[in-house]
Structure formats: C-alpha cells, structure tokens
Motif scaffolding. Structure first.
Motif, PDB file in Angstrom:
ATOM      1  N   ALA A 452      -0.044  28.140  21.123  1.00 40.42           N
ATOM      2  CA  ALA A 452      -0.217  29.273  20.520  1.00 40.42           C
ATOM      3  C   ALA A 452       0.256  29.544  19.115  1.00 40.42           C
ATOM      4  CB  ALA A 452       0.400  30.470  21.286  1.00 40.42           C
ATOM      5  N   ALA A 453       0.054  28.453  18.353  1.00 35.08           N
ATOM      6  CA  ALA A 453       0.319  28.198  17.054  1.00 35.08           C
ATOM      7  C   ALA A 453      -0.276  28.986  15.886  1.00 35.08           C
ATOM      8  CB  ALA A 453       0.485  26.557  16.775  1.00 35.08           C
ATOM      9  N   GLY A 454      -1.159  29.567  16.256  1.00 36.46           N
ATOM     10  CA  GLY A 454      -1.936  30.290  15.225  1.00 36.46           C
ATOM     11  C   GLY A 454      -2.929  29.394  14.524  1.00 36.46           C
ATOM     12  N   PRO A 455      -3.712  29.857  13.400  1.00 36.67           N
ATOM     13  CA  PRO A 455      -4.558  28.983  12.875  1.00 36.67           C
ATOM     14  C   PRO A 455      -4.026  27.528  12.206  1.00 36.67           C
ATOM     15  CG  PRO A 455      -4.079  30.609  11.369  1.00 36.67           C
ATOM     16  CD  PRO A 455      -3.268  31.016  12.692  1.00 36.67           C
ATOM     17  N   LEU A 456      -4.967  26.558  12.231  1.00 39.51           N
ATOM     18  CA  LEU A 456      -4.706  25.280  11.868  1.00 39.51           C
ATOM     19  C   LEU A 456      -5.796  24.880  10.822  1.00 39.51           C
ATOM     20  CD1 LEU A 456      -4.434  23.475  15.111  1.00 39.51           C
ATOM     21  CD2 LEU A 456      -2.501  24.259  13.755  1.00 39.51           C
ATOM     22  N   VAL A 457      -5.182  24.085   9.851  1.00 39.15           N
ATOM     23  CA  VAL A 457      -6.305  23.746   8.724  1.00 39.15           C
ATOM     24  C   VAL A 457      -6.096  21.854   8.744  1.00 39.15           C
ATOM     25  CG1 VAL A 457      -6.524  23.500   6.321  1.00 39.15           C
ATOM     26  CG2 VAL A 457      -5.376  25.240   7.046  1.00 39.15           C
ATOM     27  N   VAL A 458      -7.471  21.668   9.089  1.00 34.34           N
ATOM     28  CA  VAL A 458      -7.735  20.185   9.026  1.00 34.34           C
ATOM     29  C   VAL A 458      -8.705  19.629   7.788  1.00 34.34           C
ATOM     30  CG1 VAL A 458      -7.592  20.040  11.461  1.00 34.34           C
ATOM     31  CG2 VAL A 458      -9.806  20.361  10.613  1.00 34.34           C
ATOM     32  N   ALA A 459      -8.447  18.654   7.401  1.00 30.49           N
ATOM     33  CA  ALA A 459      -9.314  18.124   6.225  1.00 30.49           C
ATOM     34  C   ALA A 459      -9.740  16.674   6.562  1.00 30.49           C
ATOM     35  CB  ALA A 459      -8.650  18.183   4.996  1.00 30.49           C
ATOM     36  N   LEU A 460     -10.858  16.594   6.143  1.00 29.56           N
ATOM     37  CA  LEU A 460     -11.694  15.017   6.482  1.00 29.56           C
ATOM     38  C   LEU A 460     -11.077  14.105   5.369  1.00 29.56           C
ATOM     39  CD1 LEU A 460     -15.217  15.897   7.202  1.00 29.56           C
ATOM     40  CD2 LEU A 460     -13.496  15.326   8.750  1.00 29.56           C
ATOM     41  N   ASP A 461     -10.930  12.957   5.669  1.00 24.46           N
ATOM     42  CA  ASP A 461     -10.250  12.014   4.738  1.00 24.46           C
ATOM     43  C   ASP A 461     -11.298  11.955   3.571  1.00 24.46           C
ATOM     44  OD1 ASP A 461      -9.112   9.783   3.809  1.00 24.46           O
ATOM     45  OD2 ASP A 461      -8.878   8.733   5.576  1.00 24.46           O
ATOM     46  N   ARG A 462     -10.742  11.784   2.573  1.00 26.34           N
ATOM     47  CA  ARG A 462     -11.112  11.847   1.169  1.00 26.34           C
ATOM     48  C   ARG A 462     -11.374  10.128   0.584  1.00 26.34           C
ATOM     49  NH1 ARG A 462      -6.789  14.986  -2.106  1.00 26.34           N
ATOM     50  NH2 ARG A 462      -7.970  14.591  -3.973  1.00 26.34           N
ATOM     51  N   SER A 463     -10.804   9.408   1.433  1.00 27.51           N
ATOM     52  CA  SER A 463     -11.146   8.061   1.087  1.00 27.51           C
ATOM     53  C   SER A 463     -12.581   7.561   1.622  1.00 27.51           C
ATOM     54  CB  SER A 463     -10.187   6.763   1.697  1.00 27.51           C
ATOM     55  OG  SER A 463     -10.060   7.262   3.212  1.00 27.51           O
ATOM     56  N   VAL A 464     -13.010   6.285   1.123  1.00 25.45           N
ATOM     57  CA  VAL A 464     -14.358   6.069   1.419  1.00 25.45           C
ATOM     58  C   VAL A 464     -14.574   5.891   3.181  1.00 25.45           C
ATOM     59  CG1 VAL A 464     -15.988   4.298   1.212  1.00 25.45           C
ATOM     60  CG2 VAL A 464     -14.236   4.494  -0.369  1.00 25.45           C
ATOM     61  N   PRO A 465     -15.758   6.526   3.512  1.00 20.05           N
ATOM     62  CA  PRO A 465     -15.913   6.597   4.911  1.00 20.05           C
ATOM     63  C   PRO A 465     -16.368   5.402   5.358  1.00 20.05           C
ATOM     64  CG  PRO A 465     -17.579   8.030   3.751  1.00 20.05           C
ATOM     65  CD  PRO A 465     -16.501   7.562   2.843  1.00 20.05           C
ATOM     66  N   THR A 466     -16.001   4.958   6.398  1.00 22.27           N
ATOM     67  CA  THR A 466     -16.593   3.627   7.084  1.00 22.27           C
ATOM     68  C   THR A 466     -18.119   3.979   7.417  1.00 22.27           C
ATOM     69  OG1 THR A 466     -14.725   3.026   8.147  1.00 22.27           O
ATOM     70  CG2 THR A 466     -16.495   1.897   8.825  1.00 22.27           C
ATOM     71  N   SER A 467     -18.455   5.348   7.984  1.00 22.15           N
ATOM     72  CA  SER A 467     -19.742   5.708   8.241  1.00 22.15           C
ATOM     73  C   SER A 467     -19.734   7.042   8.343  1.00 22.15           C
ATOM     74  CB  SER A 467     -20.167   4.764   9.611  1.00 22.15           C
ATOM     75  OG  SER A 467     -21.286   5.447  10.126  1.00 22.15           O
ATOM     76  N   THR A 468     -20.984   7.643   8.209  1.00 25.61           N
ATOM     77  CA  THR A 468     -21.032   9.012   8.455  1.00 25.61           C
ATOM     78  C   THR A 468     -22.005   9.633   9.544  1.00 25.61           C
ATOM     79  OG1 THR A 468     -22.660   9.130   6.685  1.00 25.61           O
ATOM     80  CG2 THR A 468     -20.460   9.691   6.022  1.00 25.61           C
ATOM     81  N   GLU A 469     -22.401   8.496  10.382  1.00 23.40           N
ATOM     82  CA  GLU A 469     -23.354   8.704  11.367  1.00 23.40           C
ATOM     83  C   GLU A 469     -23.038   9.614  12.210  1.00 23.40           C
ATOM     84  OE1 GLU A 469     -25.775   6.061  14.630  1.00 23.40           O
ATOM     85  OE2 GLU A 469     -24.643   4.897  13.154  1.00 23.40           O
ATOM     86  N   ASN A 470     -21.540   9.723  12.630  1.00 16.36           N
ATOM     87  CA  ASN A 470     -21.055  10.633  13.769  1.00 16.36           C
ATOM     88  C   ASN A 470     -20.453  11.863  13.395  1.00 16.36           C
ATOM     89  OD1 ASN A 470     -21.758   8.603  15.776  1.00 16.36           O
ATOM     90  ND2 ASN A 470     -19.836   7.486  15.339  1.00 16.36           N
TER      91      ASN A 470
END
Length: 712
Positions: A452-470
C-alpha cells in the motif's frame, strides 16, 4: 479459464522430456538481469521465468529459459534445481531474492530438477520444465495472494556453478487496491556525433518498426508521459522539403496525442554530466543556420500557418526545452500557454525558434541521470523548479514515494529497481530475458501494491534500446493487471516528505574530459567573432558538443571516449584554422613592407589584426588589419622601418580585433635587414651618372679638338 488451465496442464506433462533437446551456439547474448556466480573454469548464465507470470489456483505452470556457458572451457553435465518461495514476499525480500546471491535466506521449497548436458564454451541449451495444476496447488495453496520467487541453481562437476532468480504472482484470494503507476517514456534516439539527425536516421527511427514509432505506439491512448528530445522535431523541420514522409507523419501523430509532453535537454544532453563538468548553466543550442540548406525551403514554404502550426503542422509555444536559444541563461519557465495565431504565415528558411517550437505541457521539469548535493540549486539557476531523481540517488524506502523534497528542491522519484525491470522487459533482445523481466516487473508491482505504498513512477531506460519489439506488449501487459492503475503525472501530489541524498556516489569519470571540451567551447565563442556572424560557427560546434553530452552514452563508455577524442580534435582544428606561414625575408631599405602569408581553413572570411615583435632594435613594425577570404591563402604586408643592418627575428601574432584574443600560434619570420641599402644605392647610381656625364663631356671635348686640328 479453468478449461485453459486444464489444457495447459495436459501440455506441460510433456515438457520435461523436451527440456534439453541439444546445445545451441551462442552468437550474441545479453547479460542476465539477476546476478550469476562464476567458478574458476566456467561462467554460466541462467535465464528462467515462470509462465504465466500470474498463476491462479487450478492452473499449471511452465518454467522456461536457457543456460549459457560464457566461459572459456567446457561446462560438465549437471542439473538445474528449481525452487519457489513458500510464502508471499514483501518488496524488500523480493528485491533481495531477485539477486541470486540474495535468495539464500529466503524459505523455498523444491519445484523440480532439469538434467543438463555438458556445454562446450560459447554454447547454450534451452530449459523447459512443467508442473501440472494439482502439484502447483499443493505447493502454493494457503500462502496467500502475493509475489513469489523462483530460483534456479546450476550444479555441475560437484559444485554450484551459477544461480538465478525470477518473480511471479500467486493470485489466491482478493488482490489489494490498485497501485497508481506513472510511466515516463523518453522519445530520444541513439547517440551520435552530429547536432542534427539526417534523413536516413529519421526514416529508420520513424518507420513502422523504428524506435520512435514503437515508443509512440505504446504511449498513445494511455496516460504515459513523453519526454521529448527537442533535437527530433528540430531535425525533421531542418530538412524542409526533403524530410522523410514517415518522420513528418510521426511528428503529426505526436502533436495530436493526448499524452503529457515535456522537453529533455537538446540531444538529451545529461544535466548531471554538465554540472559535474563545471558548466555555469545548462547548455542550449545557439543557432542552426549553418546546418540548414536554404534550397530545401522554396518560396511559399509554410513555417507558421494561420492556425499557429509549423511547416509540419506542429504547434508550439516558443519554448526550447526549458533553455534559451542563443546560449543565454534561461529564465524560470512557466506552464505552456496557447500561442496566439500569427496574422500571416512566415515563409523562407526557419529560425532556431521555428525549429525548436513546441507546445509542451510544462517546461519546469529536468531529468538528470543522477543527483548529488547542490544539484537542486543548479537546476533552479538554470530555470527548473522540479527534477526527476532516481531512487538509487536517495536514501528512500524500498517502495519510494512519488513526490519528495531532495536537496532543498521539489523532486519526483523514479523507482529505479522497477524501472530497470520494466526496461528489461520492453527492450530485451531475447524472448527468454524479456519474459523473465516482465515476470519480475509483475511481481515487483504486486509486492508494491501489497505494501500500500501509493503511486509509483517508472521510467524506461534512456540508453540505446537493444530492441523495441516487446515494448508495446510489455506496457500493455502491465496496464492489464488488476492491481495496477495507470496514472498521469499531473495527478501526483505535492512533496510530503524529505529524503536525504545517498552518500558515496562516485564522481563521473567523464567530467574532466567534458570540462576540457567546455573550455574549448568557450574558446570557440571568443574566437568566432573574427567572422562577421559568429553564430554560424559557434552554433554548429555547440550542437556537436550537446550530442556528445547525450544521456544515451551512459552505458557506452568506450565509444563515448572515442567520440570525445574526435570532438576534442575537431575543436582544436577550429581554434587553429587560421595560421601564418613563416619564411626568410630580405628587407632592403629604410622603409619596407614585410610580407607573410595567412591561411584560412574556415568556410567563412575572417578579419584579423596582426602585430609584430622584433627580436632586436634593428626593425620597427606597425600593426595591420586584414580580411582573409574563406578557404584561402592571402598575402599580408606589415609596414616596417629598418634602423640598422643585420639579422632580425620577427614574431607575428594574429589577434581577434574585437576582443584582443590571440588567434593561433605566433609565426617567426627571419629577416635580413639592410638599413643603408638605399643610400649606398644612391651613391652608386650617382657615381655611375657622374661617370657617364664625365665620359660624355670628355668625348665631346676630344671630338672638338680633333675637328679643330683637321680644319687647320
């Protein structure tokens, strides 16, 4: 659902027989997300995950993955021992357990074993294990709703070679209240050395399978927050009529999106690195003019229609990523307001403001990669009232609060562990690793919801993605979880707690190199006033520096070092683009003009002042100012007066006539001075004239005498 579970259980009955069909060669493999152990002879990597990641009573499960021998010697035959935690885990225990070495003190029960063949160096084998619904129920019934841990231990040659772990959720009983989840997606591109992206790059990134297109596909129709690199719209607009259709279409889709959009620094230049390197304020573009081909903007090109849109149909509020175009320190930004429609369209080559124009939802938020003491004040001085901070940079609880006060500033905390797991699921190159990362993310969210921690913030990695297929499937899968509620960034409340910064953060090893490049950037600014429009030179070189500061380089230290060395060399070439050619000169006479040649390698004419410093008192020189045409070698004459005969070394220095800054290195001219040469020459000429006159007079007298004698 029960029918599907029964079918799955029937199919899983054959999985153990398919566990090890044979070794396969390993051509390129990404490192596992969980830690692995190494023996003296081998370096095995294990990737396993429970499927489905959410298991319900009455359903069977499968464990799939791979074992890879990354070592230099063969791995003997052995077995993979699979175990699961006997109780639902809290977030802290789950995080610790996801590291293979951290699962030792977690109570587990054996799930089964998978025999493994010997593996030659550089090869791997798939793993598959199935457990029918009755066995699953017998193991997990009564443990309650929550996150569980799957561990895998590789035993070979009488020793434990490696271990790995993954999470899953046992959904027995009601789920807790949904936890709010804010997702930040960076719209940025792989690193490079150019200040603008070219047409081929843009076409690749905005194609149906391109990095930018897939990120936008995943964000549309969701509350995801988009962090936009201003270089992307600027690059598309700078191409004018030659911009790829896919890029123009992508930009229109982005403008039409309902997502919240805020700007990154130009080229996603890392604010943390700039501050560590000693930049007085965050850097901004100065000018794009030298990078634009006017031929791509024929008369009638609409750069600001009556509806306030740009040439690509994109509206803007005139901001430039929270920084001022032209290099000045920006004032504190405010939330975007609609731009009044112009009375008439603007045509012709776009200005820097035209290229960077965008209607951001807010411009007061900066996204550093790390945060250290004093950063908050630095961001504020650069015009930002809020900043994103990774939870790894602060002494935060296991489940970090979304909004806090850090270092005296207002911060939004990114859940580092959850973000890494989600990025692994979204950008994994292999199916096994993507599946495991998604299972880990699912379990971490379940443990967070249970706390019950309240809202969370996640951010996708800013470095070069290996693949964006998924990417799309990963984000869609998370949003479908009943204990997750997608939330907008604007819904986060005001900071209620204060968190201290984590001690022991090491200095960025790149800071010294960047500090030298910043000094070169300032030197170029001082030098550039030798041309009529300095921004043509400073603007082009500043864009290259911003590209090198991109956060995309963070996980590429060796390529970054190479790119930094190349940029340093380029800056040195710019600062030494004007040179004086030295030579030996014979200088006869009291008043002479000392000649020397000046080479200008720039694409622009330069105006320079030249001063001379003789090595002795035999020569006096006057300063001279000259304009050297672009890409040319021009002779310059320096007025001088000779005082005495002899050798003189004359050091000639070019300086900037605007600010007096030296330009290039001085050149030494060696002169042979003959001060009395003119006097000697006049005497010689006088003697010759007198001799000729006397000889003529002698001839006339002699002739007359001869004529008189003849007459007599």
């Amino acid at each position: 659902m029960r029918a599907a579970g029964a079918l799955l259980a029937a199919v899983l009955g054959v999985l153990p027989a398919l566990a090890v069909p044979g070794a396969f060669p390993v051509f390129a493999t990404a490192p596992p997300l969980a830690a692995t152990a190494e023996s003296a002879a081998t370096a095995a990597a294990i990737t396993v995950a429970v499927s489905p990641a959410v298991v319900r009573p009455g359903e069977g499960i499968s464990v799939t993955g791979s074992v890879v021998n990354r070592g230099d010697s063969a791995l003997p035959a052995g077995q993979l021992v699979l175990r699961v935690s006997g109780t639902a885990l809290e977030r802290a225990d789950l995080e610790r357990g996801l590291q293979a070495s951290g699962a030792d003190d977690i109570d587990t029960v054996e799930l089964g074993t998978v025999p493994l063949p010997g593996l030659p160096a550089g090869t791997g084998t798939p793993v598959a294990f199935g457990l029918a619904a009755p066995e699953v129920d017998a193991l997990l019934t009564g443990t309650g709703w929550g996150a569980h841990l799957l561990t895998a231990e590789l035993r070979a040659g009488g020793e434990t070679v490696a271990g790995s772990a993954s999470g899953f959720v046992w959904e027995e009983g009601p789920a807790p209240a949904a936890v709010g989840l804010v997702t930040v997606i960076p719209l940025s591109t792989p690193p490079g050395d150019a200040g603008l992206l070219d047409a081929s790059e843009l076409e690749a990134y905005t194609s149906p399978n391109g990095n930018l297109q897939r990120k936008l596909d995943a964000a549309l129709g969701t509350p995801a927050v988009l962090a936009l690199d201003p270089r992307i719209p600027a690059s598309i607009r700078a191409l004018g009529s030659t911009a790829p259709d896919s890029a123009v279409g992508w930009l229109r889709r982005l403008r039409a999106a309902d997502n919240t959009v805020f700007p990154l620094q130009y080229a996603d230049a890392d604010p943390s690195l700039q501050r560590a390197a000693g930049a007085p304020a965050l850097l901004a573009p100065i000018s794009f003019e030298s990078s634009i081909d006017p031929a791509n903007f024929p008369d009638g090109t609409d750069l600001g229609g009556a509806d306030g849109t740009g040439a690509d149909g994109v509206a803007g509020d005139g901001t430039a990523g929270g920084t001022a175009v032209g290099g000045a320190t920006p004032t504190a930004p405010s939330p975007a307001t609609p731009t009044p429609a112009p009375t008439a369209p603007t045509t012709g080559v776009p200005t820097s403001e035209d290229l960077l124009d965008w209607e951001y939802d807010f411009t007061d938020l900066v996204w550093p990669t790390t945060v250290t003491t004093g950063d908050a004040a630095y961001w504020a001085a650069s015009g930002y009232s809020r900043f994103l901070v990774p939870s790894a940079s602060v002494d935060a609880p296991v489940v970090p609060p979304a909004t806090v006060t850090v270092d005296g500033g207002s911060a939004i905390v990114i859940d580092t562990t959850l973000s890494e797991a989600l990025s692994g699921a979204a950008f994994a190159a292999g199916e096994a690793e993507g599946r495991r990362s998604l299972a880990d993310t699912t379990a971490l969210l379940a443990a967070s919801a249970a706390d019950a921690a309240g809202p969370l913030v996640v951010a996708l990695d800013r470095s070069v993605p290996t693949s964006t297929e998924n990417l799309l499937s990963a984000l869609t899968g998370l949003r479908s979880l009943p204990w997750v509620a997608a939330q907008a960034l604007e819904s986060l409340g005001q900071p209620a707690t204060e968190l201290p910064l984590r001690e022991g953060a090491g200095a960025d090893p790149r800071a010294g190199t960047v500090g030298e490049l910043l000094a070169a950037d300032r030197a170029i600014a001082d030098f550039a006033t030798v041309i009529e429009r300095p921004e043509l030179l400073t603007g082009r070189e500043r864009l290259r520096l911003l590209a090198l500061l991109s956060a995309q380089w963070v996980k590429l230290p060796e390529p970054w070092a190479t790119a930094a060395a190349d940029l340093r060399k380029r800056f040195e070439e710019v600062l030494n683009s004007v040179t004086i050619t030295s030579s030996d000169i014979f200088a006869p006479g009291a008043f002479v003009e000392v000649p020397f040649y000046v080479e200008n390698d720039l694409d622009y004419p330069v105006t320079l002042a030249f001063s001379g410093r003789p090595s002795n008192g035999r020569l006096l020189v006057e300063d001279v100012t000259a304009t050297i045409a672009a890409a040319s070698i021009v002779r310059v004459n320096m007025p001088a007066e000779t005082i005495a005969n002899g050798r003189v070394a004359l050091d000639v220095q070019a300086t900037n006539p605007v600010n007096g800054v030296p330009v290039g290195a001085p050149a030494r001219l060696l002169l042979d001075v003959q001060a009395e040469w003119e006097t000697v020459g006049l005497i010689v000429i006088g003697v010759l004239v007198a001799g000729l006159f006397g000889f003529g007079l002698f001839r006339n007298v002699r002739k007359r005498r001869k004529d008189t004698g003849t007459a007599a």
